[in-house]
Design a protein around this motif. Sequence first.
Motif, PDB file in Angstrom:
ATOM      1  N   THR A 208       0.807  -1.511   0.421  1.00 37.26           N
ATOM      2  CA  THR A 208      -0.341   0.249   0.162  1.00 37.26           C
ATOM      3  C   THR A 208       1.202   1.499  -0.697  1.00 37.26           C
ATOM      4  O   THR A 208       2.200   0.904   0.512  1.00 37.26           O
ATOM      5  N   SER A 209       0.399   1.992   0.353  1.00 38.58           N
ATOM      6  CA  SER A 209       0.960   3.128  -0.066  1.00 38.58           C
ATOM      7  C   SER A 209       0.409   4.667   0.924  1.00 38.58           C
ATOM      8  O   SER A 209      -1.850   4.869   0.762  1.00 38.58           O
ATOM      9  N   GLN A 210       1.121   4.909   2.103  1.00 41.20           N
ATOM     10  CA  GLN A 210      -0.236   6.354   2.352  1.00 41.20           C
ATOM     11  C   GLN A 210       0.822   7.476   2.793  1.00 41.20           C
ATOM     12  O   GLN A 210       2.270   7.756   3.008  1.00 41.20           O
ATOM     13  N   LEU A 211      -0.058   8.455   2.830  1.00 38.35           N
ATOM     14  CA  LEU A 211       0.068  10.286   2.418  1.00 38.35           C
ATOM     15  C   LEU A 211       0.674  10.286   3.873  1.00 38.35           C
ATOM     16  O   LEU A 211      -0.149  10.152   5.292  1.00 38.35           O
ATOM     17  N   LEU A 212       2.235  10.330   4.118  1.00 38.96           N
ATOM     18  CA  LEU A 212       2.459  11.318   5.545  1.00 38.96           C
ATOM     19  C   LEU A 212       2.928  12.566   5.409  1.00 38.96           C
ATOM     20  O   LEU A 212       2.395  12.849   6.800  1.00 38.96           O
ATOM     21  N   LEU A 213       2.819  13.532   4.531  1.00 38.86           N
ATOM     22  CA  LEU A 213       2.783  14.819   4.783  1.00 38.86           C
ATOM     23  C   LEU A 213       2.276  15.620   3.442  1.00 38.86           C
ATOM     24  O   LEU A 213       2.827  15.044   2.255  1.00 38.86           O
ATOM     25  N   ALA A 214       1.649  16.550   3.403  1.00 35.57           N
ATOM     26  CA  ALA A 214       1.831  17.622   2.382  1.00 35.57           C
ATOM     27  C   ALA A 214       1.380  18.970   2.836  1.00 35.57           C
ATOM     28  O   ALA A 214       1.366  19.561   3.115  1.00 35.57           O
ATOM     29  N   VAL A 215       2.798  19.587   1.544  1.00 33.24           N
ATOM     30  CA  VAL A 215       2.723  20.830   2.330  1.00 33.24           C
ATOM     31  C   VAL A 215       2.482  21.624   0.561  1.00 33.24           C
ATOM     32  O   VAL A 215       2.448  21.205   0.025  1.00 33.24           O
ATOM     33  N   CYS A 216       2.104  23.375   1.402  1.00 33.99           N
ATOM     34  CA  CYS A 216       2.109  23.571   0.069  1.00 33.99           C
ATOM     35  C   CYS A 216       2.794  25.386   0.487  1.00 33.99           C
ATOM     36  O   CYS A 216       2.947  26.209   1.442  1.00 33.99           O
ATOM     37  N   ASN A 217       3.904  25.344  -0.294  1.00 34.36           N
ATOM     38  CA  ASN A 217       5.465  26.063   0.522  1.00 34.36           C
ATOM     39  C   ASN A 217       4.939  28.048  -0.253  1.00 34.36           C
ATOM     40  O   ASN A 217       5.202  27.881  -1.485  1.00 34.36           O
ATOM     41  N   ASP A 218       4.043  28.683   0.613  1.00 33.55           N
ATOM     42  CA  ASP A 218       4.143  29.994   0.362  1.00 33.55           C
ATOM     43  C   ASP A 218       4.679  30.414   0.924  1.00 33.55           C
ATOM     44  O   ASP A 218       4.961  32.255   0.737  1.00 33.55           O
ATOM     45  N   GLY A 219       6.147  30.330   1.243  1.00 34.28           N
ATOM     46  CA  GLY A 219       7.502  30.983   1.608  1.00 34.28           C
ATOM     47  C   GLY A 219       6.783  30.856   3.098  1.00 34.28           C
ATOM     48  O   GLY A 219       8.024  31.437   3.807  1.00 34.28           O
ATOM     49  N   TYR A 220       6.172  30.697   3.918  1.00 44.05           N
ATOM     50  CA  TYR A 220       6.004  30.821   4.963  1.00 44.05           C
ATOM     51  C   TYR A 220       6.873  31.936   6.296  1.00 44.05           C
ATOM     52  O   TYR A 220       7.185  31.984   7.174  1.00 44.05           O
ATOM     53  N   GLY A 221       6.156  33.240   5.047  1.00 42.91           N
ATOM     54  CA  GLY A 221       6.769  34.569   6.346  1.00 42.91           C
ATOM     55  C   GLY A 221       7.057  35.066   4.941  1.00 42.91           C
ATOM     56  O   GLY A 221       7.129  34.826   3.892  1.00 42.91           O
ATOM     57  N   SER A 222       6.772  36.743   5.389  1.00 43.80           N
ATOM     58  CA  SER A 222       7.212  38.153   4.692  1.00 43.80           C
ATOM     59  C   SER A 222       8.452  37.627   4.220  1.00 43.80           C
ATOM     60  O   SER A 222       8.726  37.763   2.904  1.00 43.80           O
ATOM     61  N   ALA A 223       9.376  36.722   4.564  1.00 42.85           N
ATOM     62  CA  ALA A 223      11.122  37.030   3.678  1.00 42.85           C
ATOM     63  C   ALA A 223      10.726  35.839   3.000  1.00 42.85           C
ATOM     64  O   ALA A 223      11.494  36.367   1.574  1.00 42.85           O
ATOM     65  N   GLN A 224       9.385  35.164   2.709  1.00 42.44           N
ATOM     66  CA  GLN A 224      10.319  34.104   1.409  1.00 42.44           C
ATOM     67  C   GLN A 224      10.916  33.383   2.052  1.00 42.44           C
ATOM     68  O   GLN A 224      11.863  33.569   0.020  1.00 42.44           O
ATOM     69  N   LYS A 225      11.774  33.207   2.491  1.00 42.28           N
ATOM     70  CA  LYS A 225      12.801  31.974   2.078  1.00 42.28           C
ATOM     71  C   LYS A 225      12.557  30.433   3.299  1.00 42.28           C
ATOM     72  O   LYS A 225      13.250  30.141   3.831  1.00 42.28           O
ATOM     73  N   GLY A 226      11.368  30.126   3.612  1.00 45.39           N
ATOM     74  CA  GLY A 226      10.576  29.459   4.277  1.00 45.39           C
ATOM     75  C   GLY A 226      10.993  27.845   3.150  1.00 45.39           C
ATOM     76  O   GLY A 226      11.207  28.091   1.424  1.00 45.39           O
ATOM     77  N   GLU A 227      11.470  27.181   4.384  1.00 48.73           N
ATOM     78  CA  GLU A 227      11.895  25.552   3.355  1.00 48.73           C
ATOM     79  C   GLU A 227      11.385  24.438   4.481  1.00 48.73           C
ATOM     80  O   GLU A 227      11.342  24.515   5.010  1.00 48.73           O
ATOM     81  N   ASP A 228      10.869  23.313   3.346  1.00 49.46           N
ATOM     82  CA  ASP A 228      10.304  22.335   3.345  1.00 49.46           C
ATOM     83  C   ASP A 228      11.701  20.918   3.568  1.00 49.46           C
ATOM     84  O   ASP A 228      12.022  20.714   2.530  1.00 49.46           O
TER      85      ASP A 228
END
Length: 434
Positions: free
Chosen positions: A97-117
């Motif tokens: 089987t396959s199980q979803l572990l993590l789903a993210v939509c990176n919009d920069g995570y703040g005004s600095a727009q330097k967010g990362e995963d």
Amino acid sequence: MSLVLPSLLWTLLGAAPTASDPLCAGRAPCQVVETLHGGKDARGQPLRVVRLDLGWFSSDDAPEEKGRKFGAGRRAKGSLVEDDCAASEWWLVSPDTSQLLLAVCNDGYGSAQKGEDVVKVKNGLFSHVQSGGDSQRWLHTRVWRLSPLERVREGHVNFLMGQDDVEDRTAWDFSTLQGSRFLGPETCQDGPFAPNKRTLPYLPRVPLDAAYVDEGWKRVGLGTCALQAKNVTLGKLKGARDASLKALLVAPGTLILEVRDNLWVGTGGKTWREEDHLELWLGAKSPEALTGCGKPEADERLVQWGISITTGLVFPGYGPPRGELGVERVELRGKSGELEGYRLKLTLPGRFAGIGIAYNDSDESGKPERTLATSPLKFSRPETLNIVRDVPRAEGTCVVRGQALEVVVAPPRLQGLEVAVLPSGPSPSVAHGR
């Protein structure tokens, strides 16, 4: 050369980008951009962690609910400048089987727009580090075991961009019930009252059944399910057998302690400060809400009890304390019958938000030679107590295994293969703000 280098890069990462994987079927735009080895499950089957690049959502189409398999509305290109967010998913894949572990939509995570995963998989552990912010930056870390799926650690850090000093840091280990909160120094007008940097350990509160709280504590040790005191606020420990202290809250007002020592000194309760004794400090406010600037206000002041180890007698200390402190105790003896320590059950009076426990070891000097505390305890200072952390059953609990308590991490409540195991954001109890 321009065509070879990207292919080589993806090979080193563990997979070449491809849209032909079953996880991408009917989901364009979609590419498998990374495949990581996840070890083996309980049946010995190989596990893989697959990362999908799912393109971009526009600011108008971005899903409000994160943590689920992304649907339609995505496009191949986008930009953080235009307030778009980049969609990614990580899936745990086994032969079955396959199980979803993590789903993210990176919009920069703040005004600095330097967010990362940043995701890493090693020794069967899945770690996710998310960063973001503006001039004040933050990092949030989560570590999960892949088989069986369960929480391991979580932490959060706040710091100013371009500076090394950490303003605030929290950490919690679900498998050991150990954790702490670090608070940076405050700028105070009356500086002598302000602490330098504080690392305040959490004192876990794990609700246990009535059978243990009433009588079971007398026969069952705290084991791994407790806070081990590590703050030596006076003198030095001579060795591992010199003195030890464990603490666990097992009900809203019930505290279990274990004290061990290689030499017991008592005066029959006549001069408790000169014999082996415990100090219990209670505060009405949680220490993380206090700056340590200035003298404590009236509603912040602590109360203190002294407890003779060898007699179990209770003495009022600083405060003065109100209400009655209930104390029960049993002896802890070794295989040869020698007295190794005491286990105590304290019934605490009234409500409290901060707590501190100290063991004063007198040996033969007639006065405390060393003090071992559950926090960086300072006399009458409420900002130096332990923070009480309630452990919900959704995270875990303590169970009796043999003659001691053992931590059992709760399995996640899976809501479906297409709902992410890891929540979309940090746990409120871990990601504190100031």
